[in-house]
Design a protein around this motif. Sequence first.
Motif, short mmCIF file in Angstrom:
data_model
loop_
_atom_site.label_atom_id
_atom_site.label_comp_id
_atom_site.label_asym_id
_atom_site.label_seq_id
_atom_site.Cartn_x
_atom_site.Cartn_y
_atom_site.Cartn_z
N ASN A 3 58.09 -30.84 -17.09
CA ASN A 3 58.69 -30.81 -18.55
C ASN A 3 57.74 -30.60 -19.60
O ASN A 3 57.81 -29.77 -20.54
N SER A 4 56.30 -31.06 -19.42
CA SER A 4 55.30 -31.10 -20.29
C SER A 4 54.86 -29.72 -20.34
O SER A 4 54.69 -28.88 -21.29
N THR A 5 54.72 -28.78 -19.16
CA THR A 5 54.33 -27.29 -19.08
C THR A 5 55.34 -26.59 -19.75
O THR A 5 54.97 -25.80 -20.36
N LEU A 6 56.54 -26.93 -19.43
CA LEU A 6 57.71 -25.85 -20.31
C LEU A 6 57.60 -26.25 -21.74
O LEU A 6 58.02 -25.24 -22.47
N GLY A 7 57.50 -27.41 -22.07
CA GLY A 7 57.31 -28.01 -23.60
C GLY A 7 56.20 -27.07 -24.34
O GLY A 7 56.41 -26.50 -25.31
N ILE A 8 55.20 -27.11 -23.57
CA ILE A 8 53.88 -26.46 -24.13
C ILE A 8 54.20 -24.77 -24.47
O ILE A 8 54.03 -24.36 -25.13
N ILE A 10 57.29 -23.47 -24.49
CA ILE A 10 58.21 -23.17 -25.72
C ILE A 10 57.65 -23.43 -27.09
O ILE A 10 57.72 -22.60 -28.06
N VAL A 11 56.71 -24.25 -27.09
CA VAL A 11 56.03 -24.65 -28.44
C VAL A 11 55.21 -23.43 -29.03
O VAL A 11 55.29 -22.95 -30.01
N LEU A 16 54.49 -18.47 -32.16
CA LEU A 16 54.26 -16.96 -32.52
C LEU A 16 55.48 -16.32 -32.93
O LEU A 16 55.42 -15.33 -33.88
N VAL A 17 56.85 -17.06 -32.94
CA VAL A 17 57.88 -16.30 -33.64
C VAL A 17 57.62 -16.44 -35.12
O VAL A 17 58.23 -15.69 -36.11
N ILE A 27 63.70 -20.49 -38.74
CA ILE A 27 64.68 -21.26 -38.17
C ILE A 27 64.60 -21.27 -36.53
O ILE A 27 64.56 -22.19 -36.18
N ILE A 28 64.43 -20.16 -36.25
CA ILE A 28 64.21 -19.87 -34.55
C ILE A 28 62.96 -20.55 -34.22
O ILE A 28 62.68 -21.43 -33.23
N SER A 29 61.73 -20.30 -35.21
CA SER A 29 60.59 -21.08 -34.95
C SER A 29 60.78 -22.76 -34.91
O SER A 29 60.14 -23.35 -34.11
N ALA A 30 61.54 -23.13 -35.83
CA ALA A 30 61.72 -24.76 -35.92
C ALA A 30 62.42 -25.24 -34.69
O ALA A 30 62.02 -26.36 -34.32
N ILE A 31 63.40 -24.53 -34.42
CA ILE A 31 64.32 -24.75 -33.10
C ILE A 31 63.38 -24.92 -31.99
O ILE A 31 63.32 -25.85 -31.19
N LEU A 32 62.57 -23.82 -31.77
CA LEU A 32 61.74 -23.56 -30.51
C LEU A 32 60.77 -24.94 -30.32
O LEU A 32 60.34 -25.62 -29.69
N ILE A 33 60.00 -25.22 -31.69
CA ILE A 33 58.72 -26.21 -31.62
C ILE A 33 59.67 -27.41 -31.53
O ILE A 33 58.98 -28.33 -30.80
N GLY A 34 60.74 -27.68 -32.11
CA GLY A 34 61.22 -29.10 -31.93
C GLY A 34 61.85 -29.36 -30.47
O GLY A 34 61.65 -30.44 -29.83
N GLY A 35 62.38 -28.36 -30.01
CA GLY A 35 62.83 -28.30 -28.58
C GLY A 35 61.79 -28.53 -27.65
O GLY A 35 61.67 -29.32 -26.52
#
Length: 45
Positions: A3-8, A10-11, A16-17, A27-35
Amino acid sequence: MRNSTLGIIIVIAGVLVIFTKHESAWIISAILIGGGSGLFFWKDK
């Protein structure tokens, strides 16, 4: 993948977005960083 690797990943994608030239990129950036940060702090079993 942990999960930590996948989280990094996605952040980083969210960061980049934010630099794209689109009106709703923030909006997309906020969703990706939050998730991604949620996945990063999720405990692996």
